[in-house]
Design a protein around this motif. Structure first.
Motif, PDB file in Angstrom:
ATOM      1  N   VAL A 211       0.863  -1.189   0.000  1.00 11.81           N
ATOM      2  CA  VAL A 211       0.000   0.000   0.000  1.00 11.81           C
ATOM      3  C   VAL A 211       0.896   1.235   0.000  1.00 11.81           C
ATOM      4  O   VAL A 211       1.837   1.334   0.784  1.00 11.81           O
ATOM      5  CB  VAL A 211      -0.942   0.034   1.228  1.00 11.81           C
TER       6      VAL A 211
ATOM      7  N   MET B 254      -3.612   6.535   6.126  1.00 10.76           N
ATOM      8  CA  MET B 254      -3.821   5.321   5.327  1.00 10.76           C
ATOM      9  C   MET B 254      -2.661   4.349   5.505  1.00 10.76           C
ATOM     10  O   MET B 254      -2.859   3.135   5.624  1.00 10.76           O
ATOM     11  CB  MET B 254      -3.962   5.690   3.852  1.00 10.76           C
TER      12      MET B 254
ATOM     13  N   GLY C 278      -2.994   2.765   8.965  1.00 10.05           N
ATOM     14  CA  GLY C 278      -4.099   1.803   8.972  1.00 10.05           C
ATOM     15  C   GLY C 278      -3.713   0.529   8.238  1.00 10.05           C
ATOM     16  O   GLY C 278      -3.988  -0.585   8.685  1.00 10.05           O
ATOM     17  N   ALA C 279      -3.044   0.704   7.107  1.00 14.26           N
ATOM     18  CA  ALA C 279      -2.628  -0.454   6.303  1.00 14.26           C
ATOM     19  C   ALA C 279      -1.549  -1.252   7.028  1.00 14.26           C
ATOM     20  O   ALA C 279      -1.573  -2.486   7.035  1.00 14.26           O
ATOM     21  CB  ALA C 279      -2.128   0.008   4.936  1.00 14.26           C
TER      22      ALA C 279
ATOM     23  N   ALA D 220      -2.992  -3.381   9.667  1.00 17.14           N
ATOM     24  CA  ALA D 220      -3.702  -4.549   9.137  1.00 17.14           C
ATOM     25  C   ALA D 220      -2.776  -5.509   8.387  1.00 17.14           C
ATOM     26  O   ALA D 220      -3.237  -6.491   7.826  1.00 17.14           O
ATOM     27  CB  ALA D 220      -4.837  -4.096   8.223  1.00 17.14           C
TER      28      ALA D 220
ATOM     29  N   ALA E  70      -0.206  -4.715   5.916  1.00 14.74           N
ATOM     30  CA  ALA E  70       0.390  -4.370   4.624  1.00 14.74           C
ATOM     31  C   ALA E  70       1.803  -3.846   4.836  1.00 14.74           C
ATOM     32  O   ALA E  70       2.153  -3.381   5.919  1.00 14.74           O
ATOM     33  CB  ALA E  70      -0.444  -3.307   3.921  1.00 14.74           C
TER      34      ALA E  70
ATOM     35  N   THR F  65      -9.389   3.565   5.603  1.00 14.39           N
ATOM     36  CA  THR F  65      -9.104   3.369   4.180  1.00 14.39           C
ATOM     37  C   THR F  65      -7.896   2.459   4.010  1.00 14.39           C
ATOM     38  O   THR F  65      -7.913   1.499   3.230  1.00 14.39           O
ATOM     39  CB  THR F  65      -8.841   4.732   3.499  1.00 14.39           C
ATOM     40  N   GLY F  66      -6.842   2.752   4.773  1.00 14.46           N
ATOM     41  CA  GLY F  66      -5.625   1.935   4.691  1.00 14.46           C
ATOM     42  C   GLY F  66      -5.865   0.510   5.149  1.00 14.46           C
ATOM     43  O   GLY F  66      -5.436  -0.446   4.495  1.00 14.46           O
ATOM     44  N   ALA F  67      -6.579   0.367   6.265  1.00 17.96           N
ATOM     45  CA  ALA F  67      -6.801  -0.979   6.815  1.00 17.96           C
ATOM     46  C   ALA F  67      -7.612  -1.834   5.848  1.00 17.96           C
ATOM     47  O   ALA F  67      -7.316  -3.017   5.648  1.00 17.96           O
ATOM     48  CB  ALA F  67      -7.499  -0.882   8.165  1.00 17.96           C
TER      49      ALA F  67
ATOM     50  N   LEU G 260      -7.800  -1.423   2.630  1.00 15.75           N
ATOM     51  CA  LEU G 260      -6.992  -1.713   1.437  1.00 15.75           C
ATOM     52  C   LEU G 260      -6.081  -2.903   1.723  1.00 15.75           C
ATOM     53  O   LEU G 260      -5.898  -3.788   0.883  1.00 15.75           O
ATOM     54  CB  LEU G 260      -6.137  -0.507   1.039  1.00 15.75           C
ATOM     55  N   ALA G 261      -5.502  -2.898   2.932  1.00 18.17           N
ATOM     56  CA  ALA G 261      -4.591  -3.986   3.304  1.00 18.17           C
ATOM     57  C   ALA G 261      -5.346  -5.310   3.374  1.00 18.17           C
ATOM     58  O   ALA G 261      -4.804  -6.350   3.022  1.00 18.17           O
ATOM     59  CB  ALA G 261      -3.932  -3.686   4.648  1.00 18.17           C
ATOM     60  N   ASN G 262      -6.573  -5.271   3.859  1.00 17.24           N
ATOM     61  CA  ASN G 262      -7.342  -6.503   3.970  1.00 17.24           C
ATOM     62  C   ASN G 262      -8.811  -6.218   3.676  1.00 17.24           C
ATOM     63  O   ASN G 262      -9.587  -5.851   4.558  1.00 17.24           O
ATOM     64  CB  ASN G 262      -7.185  -7.114   5.369  1.00 17.24           C
TER      65      ASN G 262
END
Lengths: 613, 345
Positions: free
Chosen positions: A240, A288, A291-292, A295, A297, B90-92, B94-96
């Motif tokens: 990401v 973002m 957050g990614a 999770a 990424a 949004t990021g979370a 996108l990651a999953n």
């Protein structure tokens, strides 16, 4: 006692680079937006392909069209790639600056200028070559709109003839630039050839500057740091990227988009094994990314100083909740809007301590293209291993200029995804695992990713006080225990971040510390200093926090000059806190006028400061 | 004599009890509307048999944003920054993208500090349930107005609010949100019905729930009080929700209902369309919201529904396997690929 043999007797010329065949600099003074980049890149590529070490630097304004811009090309048989203070050959293509530009040419230099301007050739210590630039552009067959662009090819042709550049290499470079498209290649090449013919028919060369083929660029390539970084990220498995456009970082994401399309799209299904999102601002970009990262990424962003300011709050959150993130800061001149298209190493202090409360960030400091590539992938390994944001402090000079480099090394280690517990491990551990614990003594807890299929996987992430089980707490002892663990993690980071490069000279009593784009100037300055008897040892930092080698180096030398491209000597300040007992022996050699440091500045600066000792 | 049977524990479709969906004890004020909404989330997640490990809970900062700690302990939660949860979400996602994202925010978090991120979240159509627990007041900092406070409203310390309110639903509609609803914490049946439908939506589903603050804004003349809500709530639309795993029963006369097939295969059955309001009409929805302001009416229900717009994750051409779970061979191109790039330079 210093071993310096009378540095005060060293004449300033002795600290300069020698000039002659394959050793000189060209400055092309043009108007921004006039398409001179094609001409400049063609010259750089042709010289490079002739096996001659070549660097190109674009000194451009924050403007789309109209303001003056200068492009520096340096050839150096010794392989030095620093910006030089003097350019022997001026290509004067900007009427607005021509007087000033000519005044700067050193004695014995060359001026290439449009014939139509009728510039008085009143400096007897220079050689003037006047060419009918506008006439060539008109006769090129290009339409009126394109004529100013192809006009730049006149100086490509002039330099080709005057310096002895291989015409075939010019043609090959144009072909590369235009992706093999016949029409633009022929149009531009036509102007180049006309200029060459004109020079041969009308001009007798009287200057000493010329080039000849070498074998010094075999197996090397030309690339800019932002492209190298993007390529590194693609091979580092970024998944990401969220970003907001800002000079000089934008081209990093542009390159990432291109490379990812080529290398990370499934050929059979067309699915993208990544996502790149342009956000509404830098706050959202890092939001973002965090957050990614939370999770699972491998997430990244690229920005510059003003963007870093906006990312501060999320950086603090990610630091304290211990979420991996990779942030490329392509430094430009601040504070505020500053000089957006000029280089500086001015974010070092603020980024290292970014966040409120007690925060210290991991910062990688690439100094060349190979390291831009390497840190492109390594930053993810470090971020996931350390569960923290990792900053890569590149800058405009590295990021946006073209550099020759050795081939990049393919990463041999598998991706390090850090301490992520699986459902199987959780079946064993049940609820005994500690999100913010320190099972291994390295200050790093274990983490689980959302979606892990175990009733024991979940934990609650919060920026507020938490204990080792990630439960809310406002207890003072638990708060301090957590900060103590974060401190241990920072201490552990010292041992795994890229180690400094040390090059010591026998009998040297003074040391130099530099980092990033200041490295080329120091490398050349050391050679010049050695010629006048000043021996120096050199440590180049590749990361913060510093390791024990840095401390030992600082303790070892009588004086250590910290060379950097900012006003306050920011890295020196950090080093003074690391080795407070040697604070007075760390001497600031900092400069920031928007240009990359020159070796003359470093060499002369050390000589001058040594005189004071 | 009858045999004593062990107490019956009700299990849902995936064999979990309602207790498996509970959170930690709430630390909010007794009687807070937010706690009632947390209970509704627990009930709905249990009824729909959501797998807790496949749910993420996201929030910003404020009283409402604390609540993800008070439901679904077996789901990962992230209590982020004030007004900046949308970017994190949004990021979370996108990651999953396989996870079900439930976000809880407040009126200050969403339309005061967070309006920019909220609008961009909606614009991107990030697939998630976005609940605004709207009480018109800042609780944790003790009683300041938020941007949803009605004009002319008075508070003990903050005085009189002279500024017009920002309407969460109207902002969502302008941003082309495909699921917009308003409800009232004092109407649990409607809240649950809306939550179920929203969790089936393709993109961002926004539910603005008036959730009274018993400490700072529950006096009788407040438009965000229990008393006001109970007295003034007008339901604009009625609908039935049929989850994907249930069959649709035809129990309405032709023309009385309209069926909206949701992204996950469930159905929203719009009723009483002949009464005049059709939540599939975006302009009608905007008009209704403007009229509600003008007439000072408190309208609740499903305001707008549209399943046509693809989510951000669909637009990104993501693989079926979440990005966070891709194996190394999908992440690092080959040695030959690097050699080819370098050869082309």
């Amino acid at each position: 006692m210093s071993t310096i043999t009378r540095p005060d007797l060293a004449p300033p010329e002795a600290l300069e680079s020698p000039v002659g065949v394959n050793n000189f600099s060209i400055v092309a003074a043009t108007v921004n937006g006039s398409g001179s980049q094609t001409a400049n890149n063609t010259l750089v590529r042709a010289l490079f392909k002739m096996g001659i070490p070549t660097t190109g630097k674009n000194l451009f304004p924050s403007n789309i069209a109209g303001l003056p811009t200068w492009f520096l090309i340096r050839v150096s048989s010794e392989g030095y790639i620093t910006r030089r203070e003097k350019s022997e050959i001026l290509v004067a293509m900007n009427r607005a600056t021509v007087t000033e530009d000519i005044a700067k040419v050193p004695a014995g230099g060359v001026v290439i200028v449009p014939l139509e301007w009728k510039i008085p050739q009143d400096r007897t210590d220079l050689t003037y070559y006047a060419l009918p630039v506008q006439q060539f552009a008109k006769e090129s067959g290009a339409n009126a709109k394109l004529q100013p662009y192809v006009a730049n090819m006149v100086y490509v042709g002039a330099l080709t003839a005057l310096l002895g550049i291989d015409e075939a290499e010019i043609e090959a470079a144009l072909s590369y630039h235009f992706g093999g498209k016949r029409r633009p290649i022929e149009l531009n090449l036509g102007v180049v050839k006309a200029a060459i013919a004109y020079i041969r028919a009308n001009i007798t060369k009287t200057d000493p500057f010329r080039v000849q083929r070498m074998q010094a660029t075999t197996n090397k390539v030309l690339i800019d740091g932002n492209s190298a970084a993007a390529l590194g990220a693609v091979f580092g498995g970024f998944t990401v990227c969220a970003w907001y456009p800002i000079t000089p970082s934008t081209s990093l994401v542009d390159a990432l988009i291109d490379y990812a399309k080529d290398l990370r799209v499934d050929a059979d299904t067309g699915v993208h094994n990544y996502a790149i999102v342009q956000s509404e601002d830098e706050i959202a970009a890092l939001g973002m990314v965090v957050g990614a990262g939370w999770a699972g990424a491998r997430s990244m962003t690229a920005t510059s100083g003003p963007g870093i300011s906006l990312m501060t709050e999320y950086t603090g959150l990610a630091y304290f909740t211990e979420i991996p993130a990779v942030i490329w800061d392509i430094m430009r001149m601040g504070p505020s809007t500053g000089l957006p298209t000029r280089v500086s190493q001015g974010d070092v202090l603020s980024v290292y301590y970014l966040g409120h409360g007690d925060t210290r960030q991991v910062c990688l400091l690439p100094a060349n293209m190979a390291e831009c590539f390497e840190f492109g992938w390594k930053a993810f390994d470090l971020a996931e291993r350390l569960q923290t944001p990792v900053f890569v402090l590149s800058d405009l000079d590295l990021g946006m200029n073209t550099w020759m480099t050795d081939q990049f090394e393919y990463p041999t280690q598998p991706l390090d995804r850090g301490k992520v517990l699986t459902a199987e491990q959780l079946a064993e551990l049940k609820n005994t695992w500690e999100r913010y614990g320190d099972q291994d003594g390295d200050g790093i807890g274990q983490r689980t990713l959302p979606g892990t299929d175990s009733p024991y996987a979940a934990y609650f992430t919060r920026g507020s006080g938490h204990n080792k089980y990630a439960l809310y707490t406002e207890r003072g002892d638990e708060w301090e225990a957590n900060l103590a663990r974060l401190h241990r993690k920072h201490e552990y980071a010292r041992t795994i971040v890229p180690a400094p490069v040390v090059d010591e000279m026998a009998d040297a009593r003074i040391g130099i510390i530099a980092y990033g784009s200041s490295d080329p100037a120091v490398q050349e300055a050391r050679a010049r200093l050695a010629n006048v008897g000043v021996k120096t040892s050199y440590l180049r930092l590749k990361a913060l926090p510093v390791n024990a080698t840095v401390v030992d180096f600082i303790r070892k030398y009588d004086r250590v000059y910290v060379v950097e491209n900012n006003y306050d000597g920011q890295m020196r300040k950090i080093l003074q806190t690391e080795v407070p007992d040697r604070a007075n022996q760390l001497i600031q050699l900092a400069h920031c006028d928007g240009l990359p440091l020159s070796s003359e500045f470093v060499a002369q600066g050390i000589v001058n400061l040594e005189k004071e000792q | 004599m009858a045999i004593q049977e062990p107490p019956q524990v009700d299990l849902n479709r995936i064999g979990l009890t309602k207790g498996d969906y509970r959170g930690r004890p709430s630390t909010l004020c007794k009687g807070c509307g937010h706690d009632s909404i947390s209970q509704r989330i627990i009930s709905v997640a249990y009824d729909l048999a959501l797998k807790p490990t496949q749910v993420i809970k996201l929030s910003g900062i404020g009283c409402s944003s604390k609540t993800p700690a008070y439901f679904m302990n077996q789901s990962h939660g992230f209590n982020g920054l004030h007004g900046r949860m949308p970017s994190m979400a949004t990021g979370a996602t996108l990651a999953n993208h396989s996870l079900t994202a439930i976000a809880v925010s407040g009126d200050g978090d969403t339309v005061s500090i967070g309006l920019g991120q909220f609008k961009h979240l909606v614009r991107r159509n990030v697939p998630m349930l976005y609940i605004v627990e709207n009480n018109g007041v800042y609780g944790l900092t003790k009683g300041q107005f938020s941007a949803t406070a009605d004009k002319g409203q008075e508070l003990k310390y903050a005085g009189r609010n002279e500024l017009p309110p920002i309407d969460v639903c109207l902002e969502a509609l302008v941003g082309d949100c495909g699921f917009v609803a308003r409800s009232f914490a004092g109407d649990p049946r409607q809240v649950e019905q809306l939550l179920k439908a929203a969790l089936s939506h393709r993109g961002t589903a926004v539910i603005d729930i008036i959730s009274p603050c018993v400490t700072f804004n529950d006096h009788d003349d407040s438009t965000k009080s229990y008393a006001y809500g109970k007295a003034h709530e007008e339901v604009i639309s009625d609908f039935g929700f049929v989850p994907a795993y249930e069959e649709i029963n035809i129990d309405y006369a032709e023309g009385e209902i309209a069926d909206v097939r949701m992204h996950d295969g469930s159905h929203v059955r719009l009723k009483k369309l002949d009464s005049g309001y059709d939540p599939r009409d975006r302009f009608a929805a905007m008009r209704l919201m403007q009229e509600a302001h003008q007439n000072q009416t408190f309208l609740t229900g499903l305001i707008y529904i549209n399943e046509d717009r693809p989510s951000l994750q669909e637009m990104e051409h993501l693989p079926e396997t979440p990005l966070a779970q891709l194996p190394m061979e999908k992440l690092r191109p080959s040695r030959e690929a690097l050699a080819k790039v370098l050869a082309d330079l």
